[in-house]
Design a protein around this motif. Sequence first.
Motif, short mmCIF file in Angstrom:
data_model
loop_
_atom_site.label_atom_id
_atom_site.label_comp_id
_atom_site.label_asym_id
_atom_site.label_seq_id
_atom_site.Cartn_x
_atom_site.Cartn_y
_atom_site.Cartn_z
N THR A 224 -1.96 5.13 -3.46
CA THR A 224 -3.08 5.91 -2.95
C THR A 224 -2.49 7.09 -2.46
O THR A 224 -1.36 7.37 -2.56
CB THR A 224 -3.86 5.07 -1.72
OG1 THR A 224 -4.95 5.76 -1.28
CG2 THR A 224 -2.99 5.12 -0.53
N VAL B 274 -14.50 -0.03 1.51
CA VAL B 274 -13.22 -0.47 1.38
C VAL B 274 -12.15 0.58 1.47
O VAL B 274 -11.30 0.70 1.88
CB VAL B 274 -13.07 -0.96 -0.14
CG1 VAL B 274 -11.36 -1.14 -0.75
CG2 VAL B 274 -13.48 -2.30 -0.32
N ALA B 275 -12.63 2.00 0.93
CA ALA B 275 -11.77 3.17 0.97
C ALA B 275 -12.71 4.51 0.96
O ALA B 275 -13.69 4.54 0.26
CB ALA B 275 -10.72 3.33 -0.07
N LEU C 96 1.16 -1.32 0.01
CA LEU C 96 0.08 -0.02 -0.14
C LEU C 96 0.97 1.32 0.03
O LEU C 96 1.41 1.62 1.08
CB LEU C 96 -0.98 0.02 1.20
CG LEU C 96 -1.98 1.29 1.28
CD1 LEU C 96 -3.15 0.87 0.15
CD2 LEU C 96 -2.53 1.14 2.74
N TYR D 255 -7.98 3.45 4.12
CA TYR D 255 -8.47 2.05 3.43
C TYR D 255 -9.02 1.26 4.51
O TYR D 255 -8.28 1.35 5.64
CB TYR D 255 -7.28 1.29 2.58
CG TYR D 255 -7.34 1.60 1.26
CD1 TYR D 255 -7.92 0.64 0.53
CD2 TYR D 255 -6.68 2.70 0.88
CE1 TYR D 255 -8.03 0.76 -0.94
CE2 TYR D 255 -6.59 2.83 -0.77
CZ TYR D 255 -7.21 1.89 -1.35
OH TYR D 255 -7.20 2.05 -2.84
N GLY E 209 -7.33 5.90 -5.07
CA GLY E 209 -6.68 4.72 -4.70
C GLY E 209 -6.83 3.45 -5.68
O GLY E 209 -8.12 3.40 -6.16
N THR F 89 -6.65 9.44 1.65
CA THR F 89 -7.58 8.33 1.72
C THR F 89 -7.56 7.23 2.76
O THR F 89 -6.18 6.88 3.13
CB THR F 89 -7.28 7.64 0.42
OG1 THR F 89 -7.57 8.41 -0.82
CG2 THR F 89 -8.24 6.27 0.04
N HIS G 37 -12.26 8.69 1.03
CA HIS G 37 -11.39 9.54 -0.04
C HIS G 37 -11.73 11.15 0.53
O HIS G 37 -12.94 11.25 1.05
CB HIS G 37 -11.42 9.49 -1.56
CG HIS G 37 -10.44 10.47 -2.26
ND1 HIS G 37 -11.09 11.17 -3.34
CD2 HIS G 37 -9.45 10.87 -2.09
CE1 HIS G 37 -10.02 11.87 -3.98
NE2 HIS G 37 -8.85 11.83 -2.80
N VAL H 176 -0.83 -1.09 -4.26
CA VAL H 176 -1.75 -0.13 -4.50
C VAL H 176 -1.26 1.30 -4.31
O VAL H 176 -0.05 1.50 -3.80
CB VAL H 176 -2.69 -0.25 -3.14
CG1 VAL H 176 -3.64 1.06 -3.09
CG2 VAL H 176 -3.39 -1.40 -3.14
N LEU I 66 -10.17 -4.59 1.93
CA LEU I 66 -9.58 -4.59 0.63
C LEU I 66 -8.88 -6.21 0.57
O LEU I 66 -8.94 -6.58 -0.50
CB LEU I 66 -8.38 -3.83 0.87
CG LEU I 66 -7.25 -3.59 -0.49
CD1 LEU I 66 -8.07 -3.26 -1.51
CD2 LEU I 66 -6.16 -2.67 -0.03
N TYR J 72 -3.74 2.77 10.59
CA TYR J 72 -3.51 1.51 9.90
C TYR J 72 -3.03 0.36 11.13
O TYR J 72 -3.38 -0.86 10.83
CB TYR J 72 -2.45 1.55 8.72
CG TYR J 72 -3.03 1.99 7.56
CD1 TYR J 72 -4.59 1.89 7.03
CD2 TYR J 72 -2.52 2.84 6.69
CE1 TYR J 72 -5.26 2.35 5.91
CE2 TYR J 72 -3.02 3.45 5.57
CZ TYR J 72 -4.38 3.39 5.10
OH TYR J 72 -4.95 3.72 4.03
N MET K 137 -15.96 2.10 -2.55
CA MET K 137 -14.88 3.26 -2.59
C MET K 137 -15.55 4.57 -3.03
O MET K 137 -16.35 4.85 -3.92
CB MET K 137 -13.86 3.01 -3.66
CG MET K 137 -12.89 1.68 -3.12
SD MET K 137 -11.68 1.14 -4.34
CE MET K 137 -10.46 2.70 -4.11
#
Length: 321
Positions: A174, A288-289, A75, A180, A219, A178, A291, A172, A185, A94, A268
Amino acid sequence: MEIKLRFFQSPKFSLQKVSTAAFLVLLPISLMALIFFVVYPGDIRLQSLSAPPSNCLPSSLANVSSSEADLRILLGVLTVAEAYQRRDLIRRAYLLQQPLLSASRVDVRFILCRLTTEEQRTFVAMEIMLYGDVIILDCAENVNEGKTYDYLSSLPRILDAGGRWPPYDYVVKTDDDTYYLIDKLSETLRGLPRVDVYLGMRVPCWSTGSESGFMSGMGYALSWDLVEWVAASEVARQKRLGPEDIMVGVWLNEGGRGKNRINMMPRMYDYPGGPETCFRHGFIPDSVAVHKLKDNLKWAKTLQYFNVTRRLKKSKLYFID
């Protein structure tokens, strides 16, 4: 030295006497330590918490090694050197997802171009020493002047696969606005073929063509074979300048690549606000994400919705209403 000389020179030396003397010395010390532990257990615990760990944060979100992982994801977060606070926030956001992963390995890396100031060289070097999660490309910092091309095309050359190739199943790209949901994912990518895959939020979002348009720059994921193709592609090299997400779509369209195009809409999307559209709507649990997290308040509201702090343990040390 006097004790040692007397030990060897004394003909009447007795181990029993030494043992007795040692016992008489150690007994009161042991009793004092026991009393302190019983009366002040919190002080001991606080001192242990204050000791600096040998490695503050892992450079990967993984409960398994790379060789054991059934899915490996890189990522790459494109950002700028001065965004120290944002990187710290993203690391923590994360890291708190790590317990949700099982057999996946997700390596989060911050992608920078050349450092230009003394402050950057010092502070970013400290980040690298502590976290090991920064990649610095040989380019001038930019958004649409080839940074994404430099990122993708450099990976086959700079990555150490540790004896296993490819080093990742998916890469990925991104940005630092953003967020995730790593487990979502991973679940999605695990069910895909891992060859010729181009995944993201399709633009224009009403497009139905299987091999047209492009994935939003918020992303997108490319299977490793596409990353290797970008690194070797003359099309990508000659057309690296321009809106980066559009240009990635152009490369793949002209090269006849990325035939497995996975549109992640509505999972997303942009941060809620304003009229709802196909690319902007309210939070959904199966995201999933998300933004356009342009400030800390939007990050906070997003993390609150996904209940990121749910595992916070109760303690007398803090009160959070």
